[in-house]
Design a protein around this motif. Sequence first.
Motif, PDB file in Angstrom:
ATOM      1  N   ARG A 220       5.861  -6.452  -0.770  1.00 42.28           N
ATOM      2  CA  ARG A 220       6.996  -6.991  -1.524  1.00 42.28           C
ATOM      3  C   ARG A 220       6.953  -6.539  -2.986  1.00 42.28           C
ATOM      4  O   ARG A 220       7.982  -6.207  -3.583  1.00 42.28           O
ATOM      5  CB  ARG A 220       6.987  -8.514  -1.456  1.00 42.28           C
ATOM      6  CG  ARG A 220       7.351  -9.078  -0.100  1.00 42.28           C
ATOM      7  CD  ARG A 220       7.400 -10.591  -0.164  1.00 42.28           C
ATOM      8  NE  ARG A 220       7.103 -11.184   1.124  1.00 42.28           N
ATOM      9  CZ  ARG A 220       6.898 -12.477   1.308  1.00 42.28           C
ATOM     10  NH1 ARG A 220       6.949 -13.318   0.284  1.00 42.28           N
ATOM     11  NH2 ARG A 220       6.632 -12.954   2.515  1.00 42.28           N
ATOM     12  N   GLN A 221       5.750  -6.539  -3.569  1.00 43.15           N
ATOM     13  CA  GLN A 221       5.616  -6.075  -4.945  1.00 43.15           C
ATOM     14  C   GLN A 221       6.017  -4.606  -5.066  1.00 43.15           C
ATOM     15  O   GLN A 221       6.691  -4.202  -6.020  1.00 43.15           O
ATOM     16  CB  GLN A 221       4.178  -6.258  -5.423  1.00 43.15           C
ATOM     17  CG  GLN A 221       3.768  -7.691  -5.687  1.00 43.15           C
ATOM     18  CD  GLN A 221       2.372  -7.766  -6.283  1.00 43.15           C
ATOM     19  OE1 GLN A 221       1.993  -6.954  -7.105  1.00 43.15           O
ATOM     20  NE2 GLN A 221       1.598  -8.759  -5.844  1.00 43.15           N
ATOM     21  N   ALA A 223       8.086  -2.979  -3.207  1.00 42.94           N
ATOM     22  CA  ALA A 223       9.545  -2.878  -3.071  1.00 42.94           C
ATOM     23  C   ALA A 223      10.240  -3.244  -4.376  1.00 42.94           C
ATOM     24  O   ALA A 223      11.225  -2.597  -4.775  1.00 42.94           O
ATOM     25  CB  ALA A 223      10.011  -3.777  -1.929  1.00 42.94           C
ATOM     26  N   ARG A 224       9.746  -4.276  -5.067  1.00 43.71           N
ATOM     27  CA  ARG A 224      10.352  -4.677  -6.350  1.00 43.71           C
ATOM     28  C   ARG A 224      10.179  -3.598  -7.416  1.00 43.71           C
ATOM     29  O   ARG A 224      10.999  -3.479  -8.323  1.00 43.71           O
ATOM     30  CB  ARG A 224       9.735  -5.993  -6.834  1.00 43.71           C
ATOM     31  CG  ARG A 224      10.192  -7.216  -6.060  1.00 43.71           C
ATOM     32  CD  ARG A 224       9.984  -8.479  -6.862  1.00 43.71           C
ATOM     33  NE  ARG A 224       8.592  -8.695  -7.199  1.00 43.71           N
ATOM     34  CZ  ARG A 224       7.750  -9.436  -6.482  1.00 43.71           C
ATOM     35  NH1 ARG A 224       8.161 -10.004  -5.361  1.00 43.71           N
ATOM     36  NH2 ARG A 224       6.503  -9.596  -6.872  1.00 43.71           N
ATOM     37  N   ARG A 225       9.081  -2.831  -7.306  1.00 48.65           N
ATOM     38  CA  ARG A 225       8.854  -1.753  -8.259  1.00 48.65           C
ATOM     39  C   ARG A 225       9.640  -0.494  -7.901  1.00 48.65           C
ATOM     40  O   ARG A 225       9.577   0.503  -8.615  1.00 48.65           O
ATOM     41  CB  ARG A 225       7.354  -1.416  -8.323  1.00 48.65           C
ATOM     42  CG  ARG A 225       6.511  -2.457  -9.044  1.00 48.65           C
ATOM     43  CD  ARG A 225       5.033  -2.089  -8.975  1.00 48.65           C
ATOM     44  NE  ARG A 225       4.224  -2.878  -9.881  1.00 48.65           N
ATOM     45  CZ  ARG A 225       3.785  -4.097  -9.634  1.00 48.65           C
ATOM     46  NH1 ARG A 225       4.093  -4.680  -8.473  1.00 48.65           N
ATOM     47  NH2 ARG A 225       3.049  -4.757 -10.513  1.00 48.65           N
ATOM     48  N   GLY A 226      10.316  -0.523  -6.767  1.00 46.67           N
ATOM     49  CA  GLY A 226      11.104   0.625  -6.350  1.00 46.67           C
ATOM     50  C   GLY A 226      10.293   1.729  -5.723  1.00 46.67           C
ATOM     51  O   GLY A 226      10.738   2.885  -5.670  1.00 46.67           O
TER      52      GLY A 226
END
Length: 332
Positions: A220-221, A223-226
């Motif tokens: 998830r982290q 994904a948030r960082r792209g």
Amino acid sequence: MDPQGQLRVPVVFVTNAGNILQCSKAQELSALLGFQVEPDQVILSHSPMKLFSQHHDKRMLVSGQGPLVENARALGFKHVVTVDELRAAFPVLDMVDLQRRPKTTPLPRNDFPAIEGVLLLGEPVRWETSLQLIMDILLSDGNPGTGLATAPYPHLPVLASNTDLLWMAEAKMPRFGHGTFLLCLEAVYRKVTGRELCYAGLMGKPSLLTYQYAEGLLARQAARRGWAAPIRSLYAVGDNPMSDIYGANLFHQHLQTRREGEARSCTSILVCTGVYSPQAPGPVAPAPGGEGPPFHGHRDLGFSPGLLQAAHVVSDMLEAVRLVLGKEGWAL
């Protein structure tokens, strides 16, 4: 870290602590490390209980200390009863401490809703009270004001976190951990019923479930960082061979055989600034006939001596970070 003071790579902090709020542990780590640690970067021993949604609507007895009700509700459990609340409803159940015994016999209660399961979030303060009342719930099928001729089996679901038998504090010798409390409960249940206490879920390091949960948070982290590319290599750093290293190697073993998921490896890194000391003899498999050092892990997790061997042993956390960044081609 980036110019904003945030970690450049996904990181989670996995602890077997459970008698604290997730946000409080994040604040504690932030103060120690000098950068912002978010609550969703912290995995407490009971955090994977969020996955047990089939029990979240049940009326659960919760044992431990600290912010019990807040933690249980944060995990998704909507209806919780503490050991103290159960004791207040049924004062005659707690009879060990003479000073706490009721002076008069209260009237029987038939208006108390049945308990449908047990949450063991951490070691309680009054072990004798918690052991007695948890046994009462299991033997009465959740109705402690009644008596059953035969104890039900299978018993009500029991979810437990943190199986550490011992832990190091300021004392020269290790202190009892929640694993010791679980051992007591299992022994009492077996002695009274002749059967084994079974867990619907057992979590905290070194359980496989905890590392699987950590993998999900790291994804998830990312994904948030792209991050477009999946995380193939995971690294687990810790100071305890029996929990940190054993769990990381167990997860690595699991990754080698699973067909789904993104991660392909979990490298264990042992630091020498905590429980582990290079000069101290490490735990080994119990020898036949009971000779040799005893196994301190939980009975349900099994024991494979090879899983205690870290892929890397380094002096401290800084050396561990340098090792990981070097392997991944990142500049320190």
